[in-house]
Design a protein around this motif. Structure first.
Motif, short mmCIF file in Angstrom:
data_model
loop_
_atom_site.label_atom_id
_atom_site.label_comp_id
_atom_site.label_asym_id
_atom_site.label_seq_id
_atom_site.Cartn_x
_atom_site.Cartn_y
_atom_site.Cartn_z
N VAL A 144 -9.05 -1.62 4.41
CA VAL A 144 -8.69 -2.86 5.10
C VAL A 144 -9.69 -3.97 4.77
O VAL A 144 -9.31 -5.14 4.60
CB VAL A 144 -8.60 -2.63 6.63
N LYS A 145 -10.96 -3.62 4.67
CA LYS A 145 -11.98 -4.62 4.37
C LYS A 145 -11.82 -5.21 2.97
O LYS A 145 -12.10 -6.39 2.74
CB LYS A 145 -13.37 -4.00 4.51
N ASN A 146 -11.36 -4.40 2.01
CA ASN A 146 -11.38 -4.81 0.60
C ASN A 146 -10.01 -5.07 -0.02
O ASN A 146 -9.94 -5.67 -1.10
CB ASN A 146 -12.08 -3.73 -0.24
N SER A 147 -8.94 -4.65 0.62
CA SER A 147 -7.64 -4.63 -0.05
C SER A 147 -6.86 -5.93 0.08
O SER A 147 -6.57 -6.38 1.19
CB SER A 147 -6.77 -3.50 0.50
N PRO A 148 -6.46 -6.53 -1.07
CA PRO A 148 -5.50 -7.63 -1.01
C PRO A 148 -4.08 -7.13 -0.75
O PRO A 148 -3.22 -7.88 -0.31
CB PRO A 148 -5.62 -8.27 -2.40
N ALA A 149 -3.84 -5.84 -1.05
CA ALA A 149 -2.53 -5.24 -0.81
C ALA A 149 -2.40 -4.84 0.66
O ALA A 149 -3.39 -4.54 1.33
CB ALA A 149 -2.34 -4.01 -1.69
N ASP B 223 -7.68 -0.56 13.49
CA ASP B 223 -8.41 -0.55 12.22
C ASP B 223 -7.86 -1.57 11.22
O ASP B 223 -8.47 -1.80 10.18
CB ASP B 223 -8.36 0.85 11.58
N GLY B 224 -6.71 -2.17 11.53
CA GLY B 224 -6.19 -3.24 10.69
C GLY B 224 -5.04 -2.84 9.78
O GLY B 224 -4.69 -3.58 8.85
N VAL B 225 -4.42 -1.68 10.05
CA VAL B 225 -3.31 -1.23 9.21
C VAL B 225 -2.11 -2.16 9.37
O VAL B 225 -1.74 -2.54 10.48
CB VAL B 225 -2.92 0.22 9.60
#
Length: 435
Positions: A111-116, A152-154
Motif C-alpha cells: 500500500v505504501k509503494n504501489s501505484p496499482a 491497512d489501505g486495501v
C-alpha cells in the motif's frame, strides 16, 4: 464520501479526472459510469501512493497480478520483486494472496509503494491473524480480519458473500468432478458446515457494507462456486450463487459501496460468451472480473495461454477486468519468470479484446506497428512491442546482413519487394491493364 456517493451527487473527484485522462474520455463519462455502477475506481482513502484506474463499461480492459507467500514458499523479498515487475509492466492491480503467517507488513509495504490498486481475500488471512482453527472462529472474528485489511489501505476485497446456505445445498445435491476450487469459497463453506450456520458475510451483509463504505473499499463479490473444470461449467451451483450476487450488487450500490463481480473459472470456449452475457444481465451491468477463463484442463505449464485465450474472448464479450494466470497455475507458486510470462499473456488478451470492442485508441498502437513493419524498421518496431526486451533478444540472436530485413525472408522479404515495385513505378504504366 465514497467515489460512488460523490458521482451520484454530480461531483467529479480527482480520481475520476485521472482515470479519464488515462482513458482519453471526458471526466463526465467516468462520473456517470461510477454513478450507475457500471464503472468502479478502487481507491481506499488510506492508499496515498495509488494511481487510480477505472474499471468497467467502455474502458480499456484492466489486468490484475496475483502474488503472495504460502506455507511452503515464504520469501517476501521475492514477492517484492514480483510486485516491482508488475508496476514496471503497468499492471493496474495487484492482489496479495498470502495465506500463511504474519501478512500485515508485506501488505503495508504494498500500500505504501504501489501505484496499482491493491486487492486481498481476507479469508486467506484468518488463520494467520486469529491464530485459531475454523471451528473456533466466530463471525466477529471473520469481520475483524476484513476491517484490518481495510484499515491497512486495501482498495478492493474479494468477499464470497453469495455462497449462502441455499447454494450450499446445491453443492451437496449436485455432484461435480472438482467440487469447489475457490480457496476462499471452500474455507467459508467449511466454516458454515462446521458451525451449521449461514455465511456471516451474507447474513450480515449490511454490516460488511458499512465497514467497506467507511474506507471506500470496492467490494469484489467472489465466485466461490466457480467451475474448476470444463465439465462443471455453468451448472446449478454456479448459477445459484450468481443469482445471489446480482441481488447483493443492488444492495451494495444502495449503500454507496462500489461493487464488481468475479466471473467463472474453467469452461470450454463455447460457454464463454453465454457466461459473460448471463453474468452481466444477472448482476445489473456491474464490472466483471474473470480468472481466465481457462478453456481446457490439459495444459499445465501453459495455462497462461489457456487463460489468455479465454480472457481475450470473455473481455471481447463484455468482461472488464482480467486476472492473469501464470505457467505455474495448478503446479506451484509462481516465480518471477512465471509472473513475467503471465503478465505478458494477459496484456495480449486485454489488448486483443480492446481491439474487438473498439476501445478508443486501441487500434492506433497496432497501426503504428504495421507502418514500422512496412518500412522493415526494427528500431521502430521493437519499442512498440508488448515485451520489447524479448523482441530485442530475438532480433539480436540472429541478425541478417541487410539491417532492413530478417533471417526469415532475407532478400525475399515481401515488404521490401512490394515497396520497391510500388514506390518506383510509373503511375501511368499499369502492367495489369488490358492493352
Amino acid at each position: 464520501m465514497t467515489q460512488l456517493e460523490a458521482a451520484r451527487q454530480g461531483i467529479i473527484t480527482k480520481e475520476m479526472e485521472t482515470a479519464a485522462r488515462d482513458e482519453g474520455v471526458p471526466a463526465e463519462y467516468i462520473r456517470q459510469g461510477v454513478a450507475e455502477g457500471t464503472i468502479v475506481i478502487p481507491a481506499n482513502i488510506y492508499h496515498k501512493s495509488l494511481h487510480p484506474y477505472a474499471i468497467g463499461k467502455g474502458l480499456r480492459t484492466k489486468m490484475n497480478v496475483n502474488l503472495g507467500i504460502s506455507e511452503d514458499v515464504c520469501n517476501y523479498e521475492t514477492e517484492q520483486v514480483k510486485a516491482k515487475l508488475a508496476w514496471e509492466m503497468k499492471a493496474e492491480a495487484i492482489m496479495d494472496l498470502s495465506c500463511y503467517g504474519e501478512t500485515a507488513p508485506f501488505r503495508e509495504w504494498l500500500v505504501k509503494n504501489s501505484p496499482a490498486a491493491i486487492g486481498t481475500v481476507p479469508m486467506y488471512d484468518v488463520k494467520g491473524v486469529l491464530h485459531k482453527g475454523l471451528k473456533d472462529m466466530t463471525a466477529d472474528d471473520l469481520f475483524s480480519v476484513v476491517e484490518r485489511h481495510a484499515k491497512d489501505g486495501v482498495d478492493f476485497m474479494t468477499i464470497h458473500a453469495g455462497l449462502n446456505r441455499e447454494t450450499a445445498k446445491h453443492i451437496m445435491r449436485n455432484k461435480r468432478i472438482t467440487n469447489l476450487v475457490s480457496r476462499g469459497g471452500s474455507i467459508l463453506f467449511a466454516w458454515m458446515y462446521m458451525h451449521g450456520k449461514e455465511n456471516p458475510f451474507y447474513e450480515q451483509f449490511d454490516r460488511l457494507l458499512e465497514l467497506l463504505r467507511k474506507y471506500d473499499v470496492t467490494l469484489s463479490l467472489g465466485d466461490g462456486c466457480r467451475s474448476g473444470s470444463g465439465h462443471d461449467s455453468t451448472d446449478a451451483i454456479q448459477i445459484s450463487e450468481l443469482i445471489n450476487l446480482g441481488e447483493l450488487v443492488l444492495r451494495a450500490r444502495r449503500a454507496g459501496v462500489q461493487v464488481m463481480v468475479e466471473g467463472p473459472g474453467h469452461m470450454p470456449i463455447s460457454d464463454v460468451r453465454m457466461n459473460v452475457e448471463v453474468a452481466k444481465k444477472l448482476t445489473h451491468g456491474a464490472p466483471l472480473y474473470v480468472l481466465g477463463p481457462i478453456v481446457t484442463d490439459v495444459a499445465p505449464g501453459y495455462d497462461h495461454i489457456t487463460a489468455a485465450i479465454g480472457g481475450a474472448l470473455s473481455a471481447s464479450c463484455g468482461a472488464d477486468f482480467l486476472c492473469y494466470v501464470t505457467p505455474a497455475e495448478h503446479l506451484r507458486l509462481p516465480d518471477v519468470d512465471d509472473v513475467h510470462e503471465g503478465i505478458v499473456a494477459s496484456k495480449i488478451a486485454c489488448h486483443a479484446a480492446d481491439l474487438a470492442k473498439g476501445v478508443k485508441g486501441a487500434a492506433l498502437w497496432d497501426e503504428k506497428m504495421s507502418w514500422a513493419r512496412r518500412k522493415v524498421d526494427f528500431k521502430e518496431m521493437i519499442p512498440l512491442a508488448i515485451d520489447p526486451a524479448k523482441a530485442r533478444r530475438y532480433r539480436e540472436s540472429s541478425k541478417p546482413e541487410d539491417e532492413f530485413t530478417c533471417t526469415m525472408c532475407g532478400s525475399m522479404c515481401p515488404m521490401k519487394t512490394l515497396d520497391e515495385i510500388l514506390n518506383n513505378r510509373n503511375p501511368e504504366d499499369d502492367p495489369f491493364e488490358k492493352k
